[in-house]
Design a protein around this motif. Structure first.
Motif, PDB file in Angstrom:
ATOM      1  N   LYS A 126      62.377  81.275  28.212  1.00  0.00           N
ATOM      2  CA  LYS A 126      61.865  82.007  29.367  1.00  0.00           C
ATOM      3  C   LYS A 126      62.813  83.179  29.607  1.00  0.00           C
ATOM      4  CE  LYS A 126      59.776  77.991  31.657  1.00  0.00           C
ATOM      5  NZ  LYS A 126      59.740  77.140  32.867  1.00  0.00           N
ATOM      6  N   SER A 127      62.285  84.402  29.559  1.00  0.00           N
ATOM      7  CA  SER A 127      63.130  85.599  29.700  1.00  0.00           C
ATOM      8  C   SER A 127      63.487  85.841  31.160  1.00  0.00           C
ATOM      9  CB  SER A 127      62.397  86.819  29.140  1.00  0.00           C
ATOM     10  OG  SER A 127      61.322  87.186  29.997  1.00  0.00           O
ATOM     11  N   GLU A 128      64.424  86.741  31.369  1.00  0.00           N
ATOM     12  CA  GLU A 128      64.843  87.068  32.733  1.00  0.00           C
ATOM     13  C   GLU A 128      63.704  87.667  33.533  1.00  0.00           C
ATOM     14  OE1 GLU A 128      68.169  89.639  32.410  1.00  0.00           O
ATOM     15  OE2 GLU A 128      69.536  88.097  31.623  1.00  0.00           O
ATOM     16  N   LYS A 129      62.776  88.289  32.842  1.00  0.00           N
ATOM     17  CA  LYS A 129      61.633  88.902  33.524  1.00  0.00           C
ATOM     18  C   LYS A 129      60.487  87.901  33.749  1.00  0.00           C
ATOM     19  CE  LYS A 129      62.499  93.593  31.845  1.00  0.00           C
ATOM     20  NZ  LYS A 129      61.926  94.756  31.117  1.00  0.00           N
ATOM     21  N   GLY A 130      60.708  86.655  33.356  1.00  0.00           N
ATOM     22  CA  GLY A 130      59.696  85.632  33.600  1.00  0.00           C
ATOM     23  C   GLY A 130      58.733  85.403  32.453  1.00  0.00           C
ATOM     24  N   TYR A 131      58.911  86.105  31.348  1.00  0.00           N
ATOM     25  CA  TYR A 131      58.021  85.899  30.205  1.00  0.00           C
ATOM     26  C   TYR A 131      58.344  84.556  29.545  1.00  0.00           C
ATOM     27  CZ  TYR A 131      56.814  90.837  30.709  1.00  0.00           C
ATOM     28  OH  TYR A 131      56.388  92.039  31.193  1.00  0.00           O
ATOM     29  N   ARG A 132      57.275  83.895  29.088  1.00  0.00           N
ATOM     30  CA  ARG A 132      57.413  82.579  28.461  1.00  0.00           C
ATOM     31  C   ARG A 132      57.113  82.704  26.975  1.00  0.00           C
ATOM     32  NH1 ARG A 132      55.710  78.318  32.350  1.00  0.00           N
ATOM     33  NH2 ARG A 132      55.900  79.204  34.435  1.00  0.00           N
ATOM     34  N   TYR A 133      57.906  82.026  26.169  1.00  0.00           N
ATOM     35  CA  TYR A 133      57.705  82.084  24.721  1.00  0.00           C
ATOM     36  C   TYR A 133      57.728  80.674  24.117  1.00  0.00           C
ATOM     37  CZ  TYR A 133      58.673  87.040  25.354  1.00  0.00           C
ATOM     38  OH  TYR A 133      58.629  88.352  25.767  1.00  0.00           O
ATOM     39  N   TYR A 134      56.825  80.492  23.165  1.00  0.00           N
ATOM     40  CA  TYR A 134      56.728  79.238  22.421  1.00  0.00           C
ATOM     41  C   TYR A 134      57.035  79.515  20.948  1.00  0.00           C
ATOM     42  CZ  TYR A 134      54.222  77.452  26.519  1.00  0.00           C
ATOM     43  OH  TYR A 134      53.879  77.085  27.785  1.00  0.00           O
ATOM     44  N   THR A 135      57.282  78.462  20.182  1.00  0.00           N
ATOM     45  CA  THR A 135      57.466  78.631  18.744  1.00  0.00           C
ATOM     46  C   THR A 135      56.360  77.875  18.007  1.00  0.00           C
ATOM     47  OG1 THR A 135      58.773  76.640  18.322  1.00  0.00           O
ATOM     48  CG2 THR A 135      59.954  78.583  19.121  1.00  0.00           C
ATOM     49  N   ILE A 136      56.170  78.271  16.771  1.00  0.00           N
ATOM     50  CA  ILE A 136      55.125  77.615  15.975  1.00  0.00           C
ATOM     51  C   ILE A 136      55.454  76.133  15.760  1.00  0.00           C
ATOM     52  CG2 ILE A 136      54.322  79.696  14.814  1.00  0.00           C
ATOM     53  CD1 ILE A 136      56.058  78.959  12.434  1.00  0.00           C
ATOM     54  N   ARG A 137      56.724  75.766  15.864  1.00  0.00           N
ATOM     55  CA  ARG A 137      57.113  74.358  15.720  1.00  0.00           C
ATOM     56  C   ARG A 137      56.535  73.502  16.851  1.00  0.00           C
ATOM     57  NH1 ARG A 137      61.138  73.331  12.050  1.00  0.00           N
ATOM     58  NH2 ARG A 137      62.190  75.160  11.138  1.00  0.00           N
ATOM     59  N   GLN A 138      56.241  74.132  17.988  1.00  0.00           N
ATOM     60  CA  GLN A 138      55.682  73.388  19.118  1.00  0.00           C
ATOM     61  C   GLN A 138      54.183  73.131  18.961  1.00  0.00           C
ATOM     62  OE1 GLN A 138      57.538  76.126  22.163  1.00  0.00           O
ATOM     63  NE2 GLN A 138      57.887  74.161  23.220  1.00  0.00           N
ATOM     64  N   PHE A 139      53.586  73.786  17.985  1.00  0.00           N
ATOM     65  CA  PHE A 139      52.149  73.599  17.760  1.00  0.00           C
ATOM     66  C   PHE A 139      51.845  72.149  17.385  1.00  0.00           C
ATOM     67  CE2 PHE A 139      48.467  73.634  14.796  1.00  0.00           C
ATOM     68  CZ  PHE A 139      47.487  73.974  15.709  1.00  0.00           C
ATOM     69  N   ASP A 140      52.659  71.562  16.509  1.00  0.00           N
ATOM     70  CA  ASP A 140      52.449  70.174  16.096  1.00  0.00           C
ATOM     71  C   ASP A 140      52.584  69.231  17.286  1.00  0.00           C
ATOM     72  OD1 ASP A 140      51.904  68.226  14.073  1.00  0.00           O
ATOM     73  OD2 ASP A 140      54.003  67.643  14.139  1.00  0.00           O
ATOM     74  N   LEU A 141      53.524  69.549  18.175  1.00  0.00           N
ATOM     75  CA  LEU A 141      53.704  68.738  19.379  1.00  0.00           C
ATOM     76  C   LEU A 141      52.452  68.811  20.251  1.00  0.00           C
ATOM     77  CD1 LEU A 141      55.382  67.004  21.285  1.00  0.00           C
ATOM     78  CD2 LEU A 141      56.463  69.102  22.148  1.00  0.00           C
ATOM     79  N   PHE A 142      51.902  70.014  20.395  1.00  0.00           N
ATOM     80  CA  PHE A 142      50.684  70.161  21.188  1.00  0.00           C
ATOM     81  C   PHE A 142      49.537  69.360  20.577  1.00  0.00           C
ATOM     82  CE2 PHE A 142      46.559  71.972  22.009  1.00  0.00           C
ATOM     83  CZ  PHE A 142      46.555  72.066  23.391  1.00  0.00           C
ATOM     84  N   ILE A 143      49.409  69.409  19.243  1.00  0.00           N
ATOM     85  CA  ILE A 143      48.334  68.686  18.558  1.00  0.00           C
ATOM     86  C   ILE A 143      48.427  67.195  18.834  1.00  0.00           C
ATOM     87  CG2 ILE A 143      47.460  68.014  16.277  1.00  0.00           C
ATOM     88  CD1 ILE A 143      46.578  70.784  17.200  1.00  0.00           C
TER      89      ILE A 143
END
Length: 279
Positions: free
Chosen positions: A39-56
């Motif tokens: 999460k950036s200082e400006k409030g932007y949220r970022y995910y990684t492709i490694r989290q895709f398997d977790l979501f699945i």
């Protein structure tokens, strides 16, 4: 993907990859189930492709009926051993679900076949037919019992069908013995029954012997069924037939497809024997 962010995906990009809306990801983050990796200082949220398997995996478990609370509990205590145990458990559940779906599909096929056959019947016609042997699952005896006991036996019978997976889609019918019919006690039934196309081992089935039957149809409720029996007896006499051991009744049209009792249709199958004239 923006090269400046390297392997990171915005919430919108990750939502598109997972085929959900951004609100779903916001909610998962809020409950601590799946949070952005950055999460950036400006409030932007970022995910990684490694989290895709977790979501699945989360989505899979949710589709299999696991609550988000239970999924979160697993995530907080996850390990290879627990994951393996969870997957085996869910595999067993899927096997059971598949068996239940296949059973329901067979029930629907049976009901479709019976209803399509019924649409071509003449309910005012009486026929003399040879019926093949059939395997029936019976209730306990219901002769001469009270209305309260009748309801209790029927309820127990339905429970047995459910617990033992014996509901085949065929209508639940009733068997009446010869002696009751001769006394005019057409609703003093002996047993409830349901036909079994593929009998299972270990159950006390009643084997309906192949034979000749006089078949007619009663339109209306049981209060006027004696009139239909009178017609059937007249036809038996005309064909020189005598009453056999059993009479079988089952609904063709009931409350599932008709609103009023006077439109119900009951199939009556009387076991008969040809009278041999003595010279």
């Amino acid at each position: 993907m923006n090269n400046k962010r390297g392997q990171y995906l915005t919430t919108g990009e990750f939502a598109k990859l997972c085929k959900v809306n951004k609100q779903t990801l916001f909610y998962y983050d809020q409950i601590g189930l799946l949070s952005p990796i950055l999460k950036s200082e400006k409030g932007y949220r970022y995910y990684t492709i490694r989290q895709f398997d977790l979501f699945i995996v989360i989505d899979l478990l949710k589709d299999l009926g696991m609550s988000l609370t239970d999924i979160k509990q697993y995530m907080q205590n996850k390990s290879p051993e627990r994951f393996l145990s969870l997957m085996y458990q869910k595999k067993e559940e899927i096997v059971k679900m598949r068996q239940e779906i296949e059973t329901k599909e067979k029930m629907i096929e049976t009901k479709l076949k019976l209803m399509e056959e019924a649409s071509h019947l003449d309910f005012h016609q009486i026929t003399y037919e040879h019926l093949p042997e059939a395997t029936l699952y019976l209730s306990r005896n219901i002769e001469n019992i009270s209305d309260e006991e009748f309801v209790e036996v029927f309820s127990d019978f339905i429970d047995e069908l459910y617990v033992s997976h014996l509901d085949t889609g065929f209508p639940i019918g009733v068997i009446t013995k010869r002696e009751q019919i001769l006394k005019g006690e057409f609703t003093n039934y002996s047993y409830f029954y349901i036909e079994q196309s593929n009998p299972k081992e270990g159950y006390p089935y009643f084997q309906s012997i192949a034979g000749d039957f006089l078949i007619g149809y009663h339109i209306g409720d049981e209060k006027t069924i004696h009139n239909t029996y009178k017609r059937l007896f007249s036809e038996m006499e005309r064909l020189n037939l005598s009453l056999g051991e059993y009479v079988f009744e089952e609904y063709v049209y009931d409350t599932v497809v008709k609103k009023h009792k006077e439109h119900y249709v009951t199939k009556i199958m009387i076991q008969v024997v040809q009278i041999v004239d003595e010279c």
